[in-house]
Write a protein that holds these residues in place. Structure first.
Motif, PDB file in Angstrom:
ATOM      1  N   VAL A  60       0.899  -1.359   0.057  1.00 20.15           N
ATOM      2  CA  VAL A  60       0.090  -0.134   0.023  1.00 20.15           C
ATOM      3  C   VAL A  60       0.855   1.358  -0.161  1.00 20.15           C
ATOM      4  CG1 VAL A  60      -1.885  -1.259   1.331  1.00 20.15           C
ATOM      5  CG2 VAL A  60      -0.409   0.164   2.593  1.00 20.15           C
ATOM      6  N   SER A  61       2.218   1.223   0.325  1.00 19.96           N
ATOM      7  CA  SER A  61       2.949   2.337   0.227  1.00 19.96           C
ATOM      8  C   SER A  61       3.646   2.776  -0.998  1.00 19.96           C
ATOM      9  CB  SER A  61       4.400   1.968   1.184  1.00 19.96           C
ATOM     10  OG  SER A  61       5.124   1.034   0.672  1.00 19.96           O
ATOM     11  N   SER A  62       3.095   1.774  -2.233  1.00 21.03           N
ATOM     12  CA  SER A  62       3.328   1.989  -3.595  1.00 21.03           C
ATOM     13  C   SER A  62       2.110   2.349  -4.271  1.00 21.03           C
ATOM     14  CB  SER A  62       4.054   0.966  -3.945  1.00 21.03           C
ATOM     15  OG  SER A  62       4.107   0.830  -5.587  1.00 21.03           O
ATOM     16  N   ALA A  63       2.052   3.335  -4.926  1.00 23.12           N
ATOM     17  CA  ALA A  63       0.858   4.004  -5.768  1.00 23.12           C
ATOM     18  C   ALA A  63       0.727   3.184  -7.060  1.00 23.12           C
ATOM     19  CB  ALA A  63       1.103   5.414  -6.177  1.00 23.12           C
ATOM     20  N   ALA A  64       2.038   2.658  -7.379  1.00 23.16           N
ATOM     21  CA  ALA A  64       1.950   1.811  -8.507  1.00 23.16           C
ATOM     22  C   ALA A  64       1.431   0.401  -8.330  1.00 23.16           C
ATOM     23  CB  ALA A  64       3.274   1.447  -9.341  1.00 23.16           C
ATOM     24  N   SER A  65       1.792  -0.224  -7.135  1.00 25.86           N
ATOM     25  CA  SER A  65       1.317  -1.432  -6.672  1.00 25.86           C
ATOM     26  C   SER A  65      -0.274  -1.172  -6.396  1.00 25.86           C
ATOM     27  CB  SER A  65       1.944  -1.784  -5.309  1.00 25.86           C
ATOM     28  OG  SER A  65       1.535  -2.905  -4.777  1.00 25.86           O
ATOM     29  N   VAL A  66      -0.460  -0.336  -5.756  1.00 29.02           N
ATOM     30  CA  VAL A  66      -2.115  -0.166  -5.732  1.00 29.02           C
ATOM     31  C   VAL A  66      -2.883  -0.179  -6.929  1.00 29.02           C
ATOM     32  CG1 VAL A  66      -3.805   1.291  -4.963  1.00 29.02           C
ATOM     33  CG2 VAL A  66      -2.025   0.991  -3.492  1.00 29.02           C
ATOM     34  N   LEU A 114      -1.803   7.470   3.780  1.00 25.68           N
ATOM     35  CA  LEU A 114      -1.648   7.306   2.355  1.00 25.68           C
ATOM     36  C   LEU A 114      -2.127   6.069   1.524  1.00 25.68           C
ATOM     37  CD1 LEU A 114       1.262   9.624   1.694  1.00 25.68           C
ATOM     38  CD2 LEU A 114      -0.982  10.275   1.176  1.00 25.68           C
ATOM     39  N   GLY A 115      -1.713   4.949   2.363  1.00 25.32           N
ATOM     40  CA  GLY A 115      -2.052   3.356   1.815  1.00 25.32           C
ATOM     41  C   GLY A 115      -3.565   3.386   1.691  1.00 25.32           C
ATOM     42  N   ALA A 116      -4.395   3.682   2.629  1.00 26.90           N
ATOM     43  CA  ALA A 116      -5.649   3.610   2.888  1.00 26.90           C
ATOM     44  C   ALA A 116      -6.431   4.641   1.793  1.00 26.90           C
ATOM     45  CB  ALA A 116      -6.200   4.021   4.226  1.00 26.90           C
ATOM     46  N   TRP A 117      -5.642   5.927   1.598  1.00 28.16           N
ATOM     47  CA  TRP A 117      -6.230   6.887   0.732  1.00 28.16           C
ATOM     48  C   TRP A 117      -6.090   6.364  -0.493  1.00 28.16           C
ATOM     49  CZ3 TRP A 117      -5.705  12.441   3.157  1.00 28.16           C
ATOM     50  CH2 TRP A 117      -6.608  13.126   2.438  1.00 28.16           C
ATOM     51  N   ARG A 118      -4.861   5.798  -1.045  1.00 24.79           N
ATOM     52  CA  ARG A 118      -4.828   5.446  -2.335  1.00 24.79           C
ATOM     53  C   ARG A 118      -5.845   4.590  -2.881  1.00 24.79           C
ATOM     54  NH1 ARG A 118       0.852   5.255  -0.312  1.00 24.79           N
ATOM     55  NH2 ARG A 118       1.945   7.096  -1.283  1.00 24.79           N
ATOM     56  N   LEU A 119      -6.065   3.462  -1.814  1.00 22.98           N
ATOM     57  CA  LEU A 119      -6.943   2.388  -2.141  1.00 22.98           C
ATOM     58  C   LEU A 119      -8.382   2.970  -2.373  1.00 22.98           C
ATOM     59  CD1 LEU A 119      -6.600  -0.885  -2.067  1.00 22.98           C
ATOM     60  CD2 LEU A 119      -4.532   0.145  -1.095  1.00 22.98           C
TER      61      LEU A 119
END
Ligand SMILES: NC(=O)c1ccc[n+]([C@@H]2O[C@H](COP(=O)([O-])OP(=O)(O)OC[C@H]3O[C@@H](n4cnc5c(N)ncnc54)[C@H](OP(=O)(O)O)[C@@H]3O)[C@@H](O)[C@H]2O)c1
Length: 234
Positions: A60-66, A114-119
């Motif tokens: 979740v710390s990677s925008a690309a991974s999300v 940010l992890g939760a926000w990106r998801l």
């Protein structure tokens, strides 16, 4: 799985409370995407839960991974109906508010906020289009402003306070669309983070997140913070 089966995505699903959230959602008839940084770890947990559980690689710390993980999930199953933002880190247990480790704060926010926000940005618009969704942000009483009577764990506390603000904003933004967004405090639970002396087991810690993730159709519970299925002060 029959047609119409709801699909849940649980971040940090291969360890601690996340495993039990996945297991309890599968027990309630959902398909569960068990997300972990290492797909093999997720696959091992899926093997224990059963065929309703599907492994997903997600940092979740990677925008690309999300983006990659959500694309993979939507490509395979069409919708993500339930999102449990459970992944979390606690990196500054020995620090206080007057002894901040700035790097720890940045790293903590990267995952916990940010992890939760990106998801949420990747998943919630699809929920709104489908007129159904449940988002659960796994928070902590350490993030409650009204209960904040200590400066210990400053980065962790601030990350959970900010996560609770995300819950409030998202809930307001999607109000009336059938998407419910809430924060759940699992309580002090035995896990990598909670340690071995915590009073509750992961199954008990998972109960409130799972309750909020499976609120029935027509339920209006949104924008709230809960522990043991009861409101907790912000
Ligand atoms: N235990 C408690 O007493 C307690 C109390 C209040 C709140 N909470 C909250 O409950 C949640 C679960 O914690 P836990 O107690 O189960 O902790 P844990 O056993 O330490 O597990 C943490 C989980 O977060 C995942 N994670 C960490 N960084 C990640 C990243 N960058 N991307 C994806 N996943 C990541 C880990 O996944 P990997 O397997 O990939 O490492 C692991 O599944 C957290 O949000 C925590 O803040 C726990």
């Amino acid at each position: 799985m029959h047609e119409g089966t709801r699909t849940a995505l649980v971040t940090g699903g291969a360890r601690g409370i996340g495993v039990e959230i996945c297991r309890q959602l599968a027990d309630r008839g959902l398909r569960v995407l068990v997300a972990a940084r290492k797909r093999e770890a997720a696959a091992e947990v899926c093997g224990r839960i059963g065929p309703a559980a599907v492994p997903l690689a997600l940092d979740v710390s990677s925008a690309a991974s999300v983006v990659e993980a959500v694309d993979e999930a939507l490509g395979r199953f069409g919708t993500i109906d339930v999102l449990v933002n459970n992944a979390g880190v606690s990196l500054d247990g020995t620090r206080t508010a007057l002894d901040l480790d700035e790097d720890a704060l940045r790293a903590t926010l990267e995952t916990n906020l940010l992890g939760a926000w990106r998801l949420s940005e990747a998943v919630v618009p699809g929920m709104v289009r489908a007129r159904y969704g449940r988002v659960v942000n796994v928070t902590s009483s350490y993030g409650s402003l009204s209960l904040m009577n200590s400066g210990r764990h400053p980065a962790y506390r601030v990350s959970k306070t900010a996560l609770n603000a995300l819950t409030r904003m998202l809930a307001a933004e999607v109000a009336g669309t059938g998407v419910l967004v809430n924060s759940a405090d699992p309580g002090w639970t035995r896990s990598g983070m909670g340690g071995e002396s915590a009073p509750r087991g992961p199954g008990e810690g998972a109960d409130t997140p799972v309750w909020l993730a499976t609120l029935p159709e027509g339920d209006g519970t949104t924008g709230g913070l809960f522990a043991d299925r009861r409101p907790l002060p912000w």
